[in-house]
Design an enzyme around this catalytic site. Sequence first.
Site, PDB file in Angstrom:
ATOM      1  N   ASN A 148       0.802  -1.230   0.000  1.00 25.75           N
ATOM      2  CA  ASN A 148       0.000   0.000   0.000  1.00 25.75           C
ATOM      3  C   ASN A 148       0.826   1.268   0.000  1.00 25.75           C
ATOM      4  OD1 ASN A 148       0.325  -1.353   2.666  1.00 25.75           O
ATOM      5  ND2 ASN A 148      -0.268   0.658   3.420  1.00 25.75           N
ATOM      6  N   CYS A 321       2.398   6.537   8.176  1.00 24.78           N
ATOM      7  CA  CYS A 321       1.467   5.427   8.045  1.00 24.78           C
ATOM      8  C   CYS A 321       0.105   5.871   8.538  1.00 24.78           C
ATOM      9  CB  CYS A 321       1.996   4.259   8.849  1.00 24.78           C
ATOM     10  SG  CYS A 321       0.788   3.029   9.170  1.00 24.78           S
TER      11      CYS A 321
HETATM   12  N1  PLP Z   1      -4.503  -3.726   3.974  1.00 23.28           N
HETATM   13  C1  PLP Z   1      -4.025  -2.782   3.144  1.00 23.28           C
HETATM   14  C2  PLP Z   1      -2.945  -3.144   2.173  1.00 23.28           C
HETATM   15  C3  PLP Z   1      -4.523  -1.482   3.191  1.00 23.28           C
HETATM   16  O1  PLP Z   1      -4.039  -0.551   2.368  1.00 23.28           O
HETATM   17  C4  PLP Z   1      -5.552  -1.189   4.131  1.00 23.28           C
HETATM   18  C5  PLP Z   1      -6.078   0.190   4.276  1.00 23.28           C
HETATM   19  O2  PLP Z   1      -5.330   1.140   4.396  1.00 23.28           O
HETATM   20  C6  PLP Z   1      -6.036  -2.208   4.965  1.00 23.28           C
HETATM   21  C7  PLP Z   1      -5.479  -3.458   4.846  1.00 23.28           C
HETATM   22  C8  PLP Z   1      -7.120  -1.965   5.972  1.00 23.28           C
HETATM   23  O3  PLP Z   1      -8.373  -1.942   5.365  1.00 23.28           O
HETATM   24  P1  PLP Z   1      -9.689  -1.443   6.146  1.00 23.28           P
HETATM   25  O4  PLP Z   1      -9.598   0.043   6.217  1.00 23.28           O
HETATM   26  O5  PLP Z   1     -10.831  -1.930   5.300  1.00 23.28           O
HETATM   27  O6  PLP Z   1      -9.683  -2.089   7.481  1.00 23.28           O
END
Ligand code: PLP
Length: 376
Positions: A148, A321
């Site tokens: 991300n 982050c």
């Molecule tokens: N995993 C990744 C790679 C993300 O980018 C995010 C959100 O930033 C999440 C998990 C968490 O998702 P959620 O906001 O639906 O809990």
Amino acid sequence: MIYLDNAATTKPCEDACRAVMRGMELFGNPSSLHSLGLEAEMLISEQREIVADALGALPKEIIFTSGATESSNTAIFGAYAAHGKRKKRIVTTTVEHPSVANPIAKLEQLGCEVIKLSPDENGEIPPQQVLAAVNDDTFLVSIMLVNNETGALFNVGSAFAMIKKRYPQVLLHCDCVQGFMKLPFTVKKLGADLISLSGHKIYAPKGVGALYVKNGVHLPPFMLGGGQENGARSGTESVPLICGFGAAVKALSGKVESSLEAAREVQKHLVQKCGENEGVSVNLIGGSPYITSIAVQGLKSEVLLHFLEKKGIFVSSGSACSKGKKSSVIKEFHVPEKLSDSVLRISISTQTTKQDIDTLLEAIAEAQGSLARIKQ
Ligand code: PLP
């Protein structure tokens, strides 16, 4: 407004907004036995089919959750509850999202042995290296599809195929949040037992997501209560949010490849424009064209972020982050120390144009001429 922070969240699409309203109007509890309940239950079933179709999965393999954080917690703690008494090892990476990294850190405190693999110079984690980290004592492997912060794409499919062949009992989890409906993949190609998805990264509302659980894989439920979602996730289903999620997935279905091609064009343009500005370096490690990290030499990312915001351009600071808390992920991707405080994450959507990128680069050039520089 030019919104280039789509890896953080996206603007809900019109179809999703309409579907949320419909889910509010049909307000029955999906567990009620009368017709209002049945109507709500049928709505959820439709959305389950849409999400399952998009993954090449069976509807019964989809559990709706409050988002990817819950999905990953369910997967990781569920794997531990099922196998953690007999086996101790978990294999993961050093660049997972906190929703995966923190549950695994908790299991480490509880006595699990955690092997964390770092990306190499090219931002890759070779599948052979993942396989080599797995042993007979391993019960879980968790690797994200797309990072991300940098957009790095890991070859999860190959790693999982190799592991399944040699260690069929190991549970394979993949956080696909930044890849779902952006890159073409199916559960079969990925070979995962468990997949976490989030709605709000794909133009659906926040607070909804899903966990794919491969048929035949049994995890003890994480949320206990009324036994909704076939006993896998208790709590009255959020019909409006699930409708929004389904509508957003439907709106993107059949367009993943063409949108990907368009995103590649926009990223190519971004890289070219950055190349015309000596002070901007692009940390392109290959992967998803939807996320690109760049560094504007000598400018602190937070300062630049606010400068851009005043001009109506929204980006993310690559090293931050959550609410400015420093992330170690950028360092793990071998970004030189002197640039690490200057990284910006540019994350595009299906709506981003080359003109948006031109405006961003013009604003960056203006900032280079007017903002104070970091002492290096
Ligand atoms: N995993 C990744 C790679 C993300 O980018 C995010 C959100 O930033 C999440 C998990 C968490 O998702 P959620 O906001 O639906 O809990």
